[in-house]
Design a protein around this motif. Structure first.
Motif, PDB file in Angstrom:
ATOM      1  N   GLY A  98      33.330  51.457  20.654  1.00 24.93           N
ATOM      2  CA  GLY A  98      34.347  52.481  20.406  1.00 24.93           C
ATOM      3  C   GLY A  98      33.768  53.864  20.140  1.00 24.93           C
ATOM      4  N   GLY A  99      32.438  53.997  20.198  1.00 20.38           N
ATOM      5  CA  GLY A  99      31.777  55.280  19.902  1.00 20.38           C
ATOM      6  C   GLY A  99      31.847  56.260  21.072  1.00 20.38           C
ATOM      7  N   THR A 100      31.262  57.445  20.851  1.00 25.68           N
ATOM      8  CA  THR A 100      31.296  58.519  21.859  1.00 25.68           C
ATOM      9  C   THR A 100      29.868  58.907  22.229  1.00 25.68           C
ATOM     10  N   ILE A 101      29.634  59.136  23.514  1.00 24.93           N
ATOM     11  CA  ILE A 101      28.334  59.694  23.920  1.00 24.93           C
ATOM     12  C   ILE A 101      28.550  61.048  24.595  1.00 24.93           C
ATOM     13  N   GLU A 102      27.548  61.901  24.458  1.00 26.69           N
ATOM     14  CA  GLU A 102      27.614  63.223  25.093  1.00 26.69           C
ATOM     15  C   GLU A 102      26.837  63.194  26.407  1.00 26.69           C
ATOM     16  N   VAL A 103      27.416  63.837  27.408  1.00 27.54           N
ATOM     17  CA  VAL A 103      26.791  63.909  28.731  1.00 27.54           C
ATOM     18  C   VAL A 103      26.822  65.370  29.178  1.00 27.54           C
ATOM     19  N   TRP A 104      25.697  65.860  29.642  1.00 29.83           N
ATOM     20  CA  TRP A 104      25.635  67.257  30.100  1.00 29.83           C
ATOM     21  C   TRP A 104      26.458  67.472  31.362  1.00 29.83           C
ATOM     22  N   GLY A 105      27.083  68.619  31.455  1.00 28.98           N
ATOM     23  CA  GLY A 105      27.831  68.998  32.662  1.00 28.98           C
ATOM     24  C   GLY A 105      29.255  68.483  32.595  1.00 28.98           C
ATOM     25  N   ASP A 106      29.880  68.403  33.796  1.00 32.88           N
ATOM     26  CA  ASP A 106      31.282  67.946  33.821  1.00 32.88           C
ATOM     27  C   ASP A 106      31.416  66.584  34.491  1.00 32.88           C
ATOM     28  N   GLY A 107      30.289  65.949  34.815  1.00 31.45           N
ATOM     29  CA  GLY A 107      30.322  64.610  35.407  1.00 31.45           C
ATOM     30  C   GLY A 107      30.540  64.635  36.906  1.00 31.45           C
ATOM     31  N   LYS A 108      30.712  65.839  37.498  1.00 30.41           N
ATOM     32  CA  LYS A 108      31.062  65.879  38.927  1.00 30.41           C
ATOM     33  C   LYS A 108      29.849  66.019  39.849  1.00 30.41           C
ATOM     34  N   ALA A 109      28.677  66.313  39.297  1.00 22.70           N
ATOM     35  CA  ALA A 109      27.490  66.488  40.147  1.00 22.70           C
ATOM     36  C   ALA A 109      27.228  65.200  40.930  1.00 22.70           C
TER      37      ALA A 109
END
Ligand code: NAD
Length: 336
Positions: A205-216
């Protein structure tokens, strides 16, 4: 028995390559500034050497009798996008020194065959949906980062030495490569390993951070497939740079989703600002297909082998120190 020198054998791809060369019956010497981190080397002989140094390159090539049949040059100062953008001058200096000194030493010793690991970072950025680029379309050149410019220069150096010394030079332009025993923490990890780590560390149920907007858009190649490509290309008569990478192009969001599914956890994704690199990739594989290479692992198959390994590393390390929570430079992204 053929004798191979593998430079960078303390690192990810080259340590897998050493295993493959052993299976193929080669006598192998590994050389690197460090020993492999995750498993003992499979090489017959391993030399800890700083290959920026010309004398060290000669030492790596030196045998009591005879000479090497082939050198595989994979040593490089490299990492994911965070590292590439924060260490530009180190990357350009260190990698140029390694590449200049190693090929010069090898050519002057009369080496017959030399493999160099380049990268698709030598290509310009692409628009999503743009038709695939062939190797010769790297020019006019406009790499997105300095790491790519150095690789392009090193390709040219290798080809010039090949012409002058009659040495068979083989150059692969790798797409992103991932798999077990790749760097997974510390700031040099690339997107697949960084995402696996973040998902493994996250609570249900946690959250992770990902750089950018995921569309690359990227393609990710499982390490065994990459090693097979290196082996086939080096043995072939293909001259000139050759792309090696999975034809399965996915968005970063799809990569994250694949890892999350493999982990079987409910995870929220938060896209945050960070160095993302190019928008899109799409490269022809016709040249590498012509030597019989085809990737055997889908992204799902490769992540199914990689996630459990990263998860094991995370478990063995214990809880992440609080000071590094959410501060890792390797959220996700890589241009390689
Ligand atoms: P890696 O960092 O795991 O391996 C590189 C190795 O080079 C390391 O073990 C490092 O210690 C060694 N090295 C660095 N400086 C050295 C020096 N001065 N002397 C001796 N050894 C030195 O990286 P990798 O992912 O295995 O990459 C291998 C090669 O493939 C590199 O040339 C890299 O640029 C290229 N490449 C990798 C990818 C990828 O996705 N992994 C993509 C494109 C190209």
């Amino acid at each position: 028995m053929r004798r191979a020198l593998v430079c960078g054998a303390g690192g990810f791809i080259a340590s897998h390559l050493v295993r493959r060369l052993k299976q193929e019956g080669h006598w192998v010497r590994g050389a690197d500034i460090k020993v492999p981190e995750f498993a003992p080397t499979a090489a017959d002989d391993f030399r800890v050497l700083d290959l920026r140094n010309r004398d060290a390159c000669e030492a790596a090539l030196s045998l009591d009798s005879g000479s090497f049949d082939v050198v595989y040059q994979l040593a490089a100062d490299m990492g994911g996008m965070g590292f590439i953008h924060s260490a530009e001058s180190e990357i350009m200096r260190n990698n140029a020194l390694i590449n200049l000194n190693m090929i010069d030493a090898a050519a002057r010793k009369g080496l017959r065959r030399y493999f160099f690991s380049s990268s698709v970072c030598i290509y310009r950025d692409m628009r999503p949906g743009e038709p695939e680029l062939k190797e010769e379309e790297a020019y006019p050149a406009l790499p997105d980062n300095e790491y790519g410019w150095e690789k392009l220069y090193a390709e040219r150096v290798a080809m010039a030495y090949g012409r002058k010394y009659g040495m068979e030079v083989r150059i692969a332009r790798f797409q992103n490569c991932y798999g077990p025993e790749g760097t997974w923490t510390g700031g040099r990890e690339k997107a697949p390993a960084a995402i696996c780590r973040k998902v493994a560390e996250a609570a249900e149920g946690g959250t992770i951070e990902v750089w950018g907007d995921g569309k690359a858009i990227r393609s990710y190649t499982y390490v065994e497939d990459m090693v097979d490509g290196i082996y086939r290309l080096t043995a072939s008569s293909l001259t000139g740079p050759t792309n090696i990478g999975s034809p399965e192009y996915v968005s970063v969001a799809q990569l994250v989703q694949t890892v999350v599914e493999m982990a079987g956890k409910a995870i929220q994704i938060r896209y945050v600002e960070g160095p993302v690199g190019v928008q899109s990739r799409n490269f022809s594989n016709e040249r590498i297909y012509s030597v019989g290479w085809r990737p055997r692992y889908s992204l799902r198959d490769g992540i199914a082998r990689t996630y459990p390994w990263v998860h094991e590393q995370v478990e063995a390390r214990g809880p992440t120190p609080r000071s590094s929570l959410g501060a890792s430079p390797a959220s996700t992204s890589s241009t390689r």
